[in-house]
Enzyme design. Structure first.
Site, PDB file in Angstrom:
ATOM      1  N   LYS A  54      -2.810  -2.037   7.711  1.00 42.19           N
ATOM      2  CA  LYS A  54      -4.250  -1.727   8.267  1.00 42.19           C
ATOM      3  C   LYS A  54      -4.304  -2.176   9.350  1.00 42.19           C
ATOM      4  O   LYS A  54      -3.980  -3.731   9.809  1.00 42.19           O
ATOM      5  CB  LYS A  54      -5.364  -2.004   7.565  1.00 42.19           C
ATOM      6  N   ARG A  65       0.755  -1.182   0.076  1.00 38.90           N
ATOM      7  CA  ARG A  65       0.064  -0.076  -0.070  1.00 38.90           C
ATOM      8  C   ARG A  65       0.835   1.121  -0.114  1.00 38.90           C
ATOM      9  O   ARG A  65       2.064   1.223   0.532  1.00 38.90           O
ATOM     10  CB  ARG A  65      -1.076   0.137   1.181  1.00 38.90           C
TER      11      ARG A  65
END
Length: 323
Positions: free
Chosen positions: A196, A165
């Site tokens: 996350k 990411r």
């Protein structure tokens, strides 16, 4: 004027529309959409010989299902229900309805759009290191071109080659430490990142990315501000920001002649799609992406089927499926 000569009183719906126009000052386009919604409501009520104050929740749920079965999209159904909900709320305030039969009724969920991914050829074109573009001598572009090219090439290799990411990429530090969100283990050919939900994971780093890393590290030391721990820095020597990353990637895509807008997450989608096409191992792709649930990863199986369908259409003698 005789009673029989008086115009009929406006309907409830007409009165409500006037309220929306005058009191709420809704835009003409919104009023037009609400009018369509009320026409549907009137048609349903007429079909079942119902007055507006007799409408119950089970009626509304059934009508929403009919609209969906008739091909009306989830967004249009949501707008219709919103219009009906507002009408019955207004009727309640006016003492014309005892309940709001639309409360709690929700439109069907729309299908999530598939993530956009580059083709293999496009991804390779973007990740192929290009020589710095010529710039006027002594200009800032001329001075910065070599290190910009090295840094950007390394970032693309990690985004596409390891499926990171953008936050994971920009959170990488040069060396491991208790404070580091992430770092690269050059010897182990691994990236340790913080994903996350504060979940850490380790992903492999390929040979091309390691070579790009070595080229960038040769230049980074002269650019980074004193004490800066970030692996990727801007021209000011500080950690690169998400906006700067998006802008650089956009420019790289233009320079590579790609026909689509490229953003950092598209390279992650491309990583997952291409890996699944080659391996067919959904669980492994889930682990590499750091998805908590396999259902999140399953969207890439749809991308994979699209790829297979294109191959079928192009290659099979009985592939013609449309006139």
């Amino acid at each position: 004027m005789a009673i029989e000569d008086r115009p009929p009183p406006p309907s409830l719906i007409a009165s409500h529309l006037e309220h929306l126009r005058v009191q709420r000052r809704l835009a003409d386009r919104t009023l037009a959409m609400y009018l369509d919604a009320f026409k549907r409501l009137e048609a349903f009520c007429a079909r079942e010989s119902l007055s507006l104050d007799a409408v119950k929740p089970h009626h509304v749920r059934g009508w929403a299902a009919r609209l969906h079965a008739g091909g009306l999209g989830p967004r249009s159904i949501a707008i219709t229900l919103s219009a009906w909900r507002g009408l019955f709320r207004w009727m309640g305030r006016e003492g014309l309805a005892s309940i709001n039969p639309v409360e709690g009724v929700r439109a069907p969920k729309g299908a999530k759009p598939l993530p956009k991914a580059l083709s293999v050829e496009q991804a390779v074109a973007l990740s192929t290191e290009a020589p710095p573009k010529p710039a006027p001598p002594r200009s800032r572009d001329a001075r910065e071109a070599p290190w910009l090219a090295a840094r950007d090439h390394c970032m693309v290799e990690l985004l596409y080659g390891s499926g990171l990411r953008s936050a994971e990429l920009l959170g990488l530090d040069v060396t491991a430490s208790p404070q580091a969100q992430g770092w690269l283990d050059r010897g182990g050919a691994e990236a340790h990142v913080l994903g996350k939900g504060g979940k850490r994971r380790t992903v492999p780093v390929g040979k091309a990315a390691l070579q790009a890393l070595d080229a960038w590290l040769d230049m980074r030391a002269a650019l980074a501000a004193p004490g800066e721990t970030a692996l990727f820095v801007s021209r000011l020597g500080r950690r690169l920001t998400p906006v700067q990353l998006r802008n650089r990637l956009k420019q790289m895509a233009i320079d590579a002649g790609l026909p689509t807008h490229v953003h950092p997450h598209m390279l992650r989608h491309s990583f997952a799609s291409h890996l699944l096409q080659s391996s067919g191992d959904l669980r492994a792709v889930q682990e590499l992406l750091g998805h908590a649930h396999i259902t999140t990863t399953q969207v890439y199986t749809k991308l994979d089927f699209q790829h297979l369908a294109k191959v079928y259409d192009a290659a099979h003698p009985r592939a013609k499926r449309k006139d």
